[in-house]
Design a protein around this motif. Structure first.
Motif, PDB file in Angstrom:
ATOM      1  N   ASP A  48       0.855  -1.180   0.000  1.00  0.00           N
ATOM      2  CA  ASP A  48       0.000   0.000   0.000  1.00  0.00           C
ATOM      3  C   ASP A  48       0.899   1.240   0.000  1.00  0.00           C
ATOM      4  OD1 ASP A  48       0.959   0.291   2.601  1.00  0.00           O
ATOM      5  OD2 ASP A  48      -0.896  -0.397   3.528  1.00  0.00           O
ATOM      6  N   GLU A  49       0.316   2.406   0.052  1.00  0.00           N
ATOM      7  CA  GLU A  49       1.112   3.642  -0.039  1.00  0.00           C
ATOM      8  C   GLU A  49       2.078   3.792   1.129  1.00  0.00           C
ATOM      9  OE1 GLU A  49       2.987   6.670  -1.539  1.00  0.00           O
ATOM     10  OE2 GLU A  49       1.514   5.502  -2.653  1.00  0.00           O
ATOM     11  N   ALA A  50       1.681   3.375   2.321  1.00  0.00           N
ATOM     12  CA  ALA A  50       2.584   3.454   3.479  1.00  0.00           C
ATOM     13  C   ALA A  50       3.787   2.544   3.277  1.00  0.00           C
ATOM     14  CB  ALA A  50       1.833   3.073   4.759  1.00  0.00           C
ATOM     15  N   ASP A  51       3.562   1.336   2.741  1.00  0.00           N
ATOM     16  CA  ASP A  51       4.669   0.424   2.455  1.00  0.00           C
ATOM     17  C   ASP A  51       5.580   1.005   1.377  1.00  0.00           C
ATOM     18  OD1 ASP A  51       3.705  -1.459   4.267  1.00  0.00           O
ATOM     19  OD2 ASP A  51       2.559  -2.535   2.729  1.00  0.00           O
ATOM     20  N   ALA A  52       4.980   1.577   0.348  1.00  0.00           N
ATOM     21  CA  ALA A  52       5.758   2.173  -0.736  1.00  0.00           C
ATOM     22  C   ALA A  52       6.633   3.304  -0.204  1.00  0.00           C
ATOM     23  CB  ALA A  52       4.828   2.689  -1.832  1.00  0.00           C
ATOM     24  N   GLU A  53       6.092   4.104   0.688  1.00  0.00           N
ATOM     25  CA  GLU A  53       6.875   5.197   1.273  1.00  0.00           C
ATOM     26  C   GLU A  53       8.020   4.652   2.122  1.00  0.00           C
ATOM     27  OE1 GLU A  53       8.532   8.629   1.861  1.00  0.00           O
ATOM     28  OE2 GLU A  53       6.868   8.331   0.473  1.00  0.00           O
ATOM     29  N   LEU A  54       7.778   3.562   2.819  1.00  0.00           N
ATOM     30  CA  LEU A  54       8.832   2.945   3.622  1.00  0.00           C
ATOM     31  C   LEU A  54       9.961   2.421   2.734  1.00  0.00           C
ATOM     32  CD1 LEU A  54       9.751   2.215   6.457  1.00  0.00           C
ATOM     33  CD2 LEU A  54       8.389   0.121   6.289  1.00  0.00           C
ATOM     34  N   VAL A  55       9.618   1.812   1.614  1.00  0.00           N
ATOM     35  CA  VAL A  55      10.640   1.341   0.668  1.00  0.00           C
ATOM     36  C   VAL A  55      11.431   2.529   0.126  1.00  0.00           C
ATOM     37  CG1 VAL A  55      11.033   0.241  -1.572  1.00  0.00           C
ATOM     38  CG2 VAL A  55       9.384  -0.753   0.031  1.00  0.00           C
ATOM     39  N   ARG A  56      10.717   3.588  -0.276  1.00  0.00           N
ATOM     40  CA  ARG A  56      11.392   4.797  -0.781  1.00  0.00           C
ATOM     41  C   ARG A  56      12.346   5.367   0.274  1.00  0.00           C
ATOM     42  NH1 ARG A  56       6.169   6.525  -1.750  1.00  0.00           N
ATOM     43  NH2 ARG A  56       5.435   5.794  -3.757  1.00  0.00           N
ATOM     44  N   SER A  57      11.862   5.442   1.500  1.00  0.00           N
ATOM     45  CA  SER A  57      12.636   6.018   2.592  1.00  0.00           C
ATOM     46  C   SER A  57      13.895   5.200   2.893  1.00  0.00           C
ATOM     47  CB  SER A  57      11.759   6.126   3.835  1.00  0.00           C
ATOM     48  OG  SER A  57      12.506   6.518   4.946  1.00  0.00           O
ATOM     49  N   ARG A  58      13.742   3.880   2.975  1.00  0.00           N
ATOM     50  CA  ARG A  58      14.893   3.023   3.273  1.00  0.00           C
ATOM     51  C   ARG A  58      15.922   3.070   2.148  1.00  0.00           C
ATOM     52  NH1 ARG A  58      15.140  -1.212   6.769  1.00  0.00           N
ATOM     53  NH2 ARG A  58      15.866  -2.595   5.113  1.00  0.00           N
ATOM     54  N   ALA A  59      15.458   3.020   0.901  1.00  0.00           N
ATOM     55  CA  ALA A  59      16.379   3.069  -0.230  1.00  0.00           C
ATOM     56  C   ALA A  59      17.101   4.418  -0.263  1.00  0.00           C
ATOM     57  CB  ALA A  59      15.635   2.824  -1.538  1.00  0.00           C
ATOM     58  N   ALA A  60      16.376   5.497  -0.023  1.00  0.00           N
ATOM     59  CA  ALA A  60      17.002   6.826   0.014  1.00  0.00           C
ATOM     60  C   ALA A  60      18.021   6.909   1.143  1.00  0.00           C
ATOM     61  CB  ALA A  60      15.944   7.906   0.168  1.00  0.00           C
ATOM     62  N   SER A  61      17.709   6.295   2.265  1.00  0.00           N
ATOM     63  CA  SER A  61      18.620   6.311   3.409  1.00  0.00           C
ATOM     64  C   SER A  61      19.906   5.551   3.095  1.00  0.00           C
ATOM     65  CB  SER A  61      17.933   5.728   4.643  1.00  0.00           C
ATOM     66  OG  SER A  61      18.706   5.947   5.786  1.00  0.00           O
ATOM     67  N   VAL A  62      19.804   4.464   2.349  1.00  0.00           N
ATOM     68  CA  VAL A  62      21.007   3.747   1.924  1.00  0.00           C
ATOM     69  C   VAL A  62      21.905   4.695   1.146  1.00  0.00           C
ATOM     70  CG1 VAL A  62      21.911   1.916   0.422  1.00  0.00           C
ATOM     71  CG2 VAL A  62      19.959   1.446   1.922  1.00  0.00           C
ATOM     72  N   PHE A  63      21.316   5.465   0.234  1.00  0.00           N
ATOM     73  CA  PHE A  63      22.117   6.375  -0.585  1.00  0.00           C
ATOM     74  C   PHE A  63      22.596   7.601   0.183  1.00  0.00           C
ATOM     75  CE2 PHE A  63      20.425   3.608  -3.754  1.00  0.00           C
ATOM     76  CZ  PHE A  63      21.549   3.419  -4.556  1.00  0.00           C
ATOM     77  N   GLU A  64      21.885   7.983   1.218  1.00  0.00           N
ATOM     78  CA  GLU A  64      22.367   9.073   2.073  1.00  0.00           C
ATOM     79  C   GLU A  64      23.635   8.656   2.813  1.00  0.00           C
ATOM     80  OE1 GLU A  64      19.281  10.308   4.756  1.00  0.00           O
ATOM     81  OE2 GLU A  64      17.891  10.685   3.110  1.00  0.00           O
ATOM     82  N   HIS A  65      23.733   7.383   3.155  1.00  0.00           N
ATOM     83  CA  HIS A  65      24.882   6.858   3.894  1.00  0.00           C
ATOM     84  C   HIS A  65      25.875   6.129   2.986  1.00  0.00           C
ATOM     85  CE1 HIS A  65      21.775   7.140   7.090  1.00  0.00           C
ATOM     86  NE2 HIS A  65      22.794   7.577   7.787  1.00  0.00           N
ATOM     87  N   LEU A  66      25.719   6.267   1.685  1.00  0.00           N
ATOM     88  CA  LEU A  66      26.484   5.461   0.734  1.00  0.00           C
ATOM     89  C   LEU A  66      27.997   5.591   0.899  1.00  0.00           C
ATOM     90  CD1 LEU A  66      26.049   3.413  -1.466  1.00  0.00           C
ATOM     91  CD2 LEU A  66      26.133   5.263  -3.135  1.00  0.00           C
ATOM     92  N   GLU A  67      28.477   6.790   1.125  1.00  0.00           N
ATOM     93  CA  GLU A  67      29.922   6.976   1.266  1.00  0.00           C
ATOM     94  C   GLU A  67      30.453   6.186   2.464  1.00  0.00           C
ATOM     95  OE1 GLU A  67      32.864  10.696   2.092  1.00  0.00           O
ATOM     96  OE2 GLU A  67      31.282  11.012   0.597  1.00  0.00           O
ATOM     97  N   LYS A  68      29.757   6.266   3.594  1.00  0.00           N
ATOM     98  CA  LYS A  68      30.168   5.535   4.794  1.00  0.00           C
ATOM     99  C   LYS A  68      30.020   4.027   4.599  1.00  0.00           C
ATOM    100  CE  LYS A  68      28.842   9.277   7.886  1.00  0.00           C
ATOM    101  NZ  LYS A  68      27.847   9.716   8.877  1.00  0.00           N
ATOM    102  N   ILE A  69      28.917   3.626   3.961  1.00  0.00           N
ATOM    103  CA  ILE A  69      28.677   2.205   3.693  1.00  0.00           C
ATOM    104  C   ILE A  69      29.787   1.638   2.819  1.00  0.00           C
ATOM    105  CG2 ILE A  69      27.158   0.593   2.454  1.00  0.00           C
ATOM    106  CD1 ILE A  69      24.787   2.342   3.463  1.00  0.00           C
TER     107      ILE A  69
END
Length: 120
Positions: A48-69
């Motif tokens: 649903d839309e809440a799940d879709a937002e959670l996927v978007r958020s987690r994926a974006a967070s991976v890229f926010e931390h990409l340099e450290k990761i």
């Protein structure tokens, strides 16, 4: 959506972002989720839309931390540079590293699960 399904969709988003820019991430996630709905897959039926937002958020967070990761991965991968790793394998390692070091919600969830089952 359970944790496994969330992880699968987040992996697909992180993997797909390898073939474009991080700026296109939300659009790619939306296309992926739309494709799942069109295919009537098991996961697509429960997003649903809440799940879709959670996927978007987690994926974006991976890229926010990409340099450290990527630094954490590089420091531990003997004889392998990030550039030598396959895109699929790198997406899996990046997501796993993100979950271990940056995803507090997952850690709390796992600790709660262990507490409730009596495994310590």
């Amino acid at each position: 959506m359970n944790r496994h399904e969330l992880r699968v969709l987040t992996y697909k988003a992180v993997f797909g972002a390898e073939f474009g820019s991080a700026d296109e991430l939300n659009g790619r996630v939306d296309v992926m989720l739309k494709t799942l709905d069109d295919e009537s897959s098991d996961i697509g039926d429960i997003v649903d839309e809440a799940d879709a937002e959670l996927v978007r958020s987690r994926a974006a967070s991976v890229f926010e931390h990409l340099e450290k990761i990527d630094k954490l991965i590089t420091d531990k991968s003997e004889g392998w540079s990030i550039e030598r790793m396959g895109k699929s394998e790198l997406a899996i390692i990046r997501l796993a590293t993100y979950e271990m070091f940056f995803d507090d919600a997952l850690l709390v969830s796992k600790e709660l699960e262990l507490t409730l089952t009596g495994k310590q």
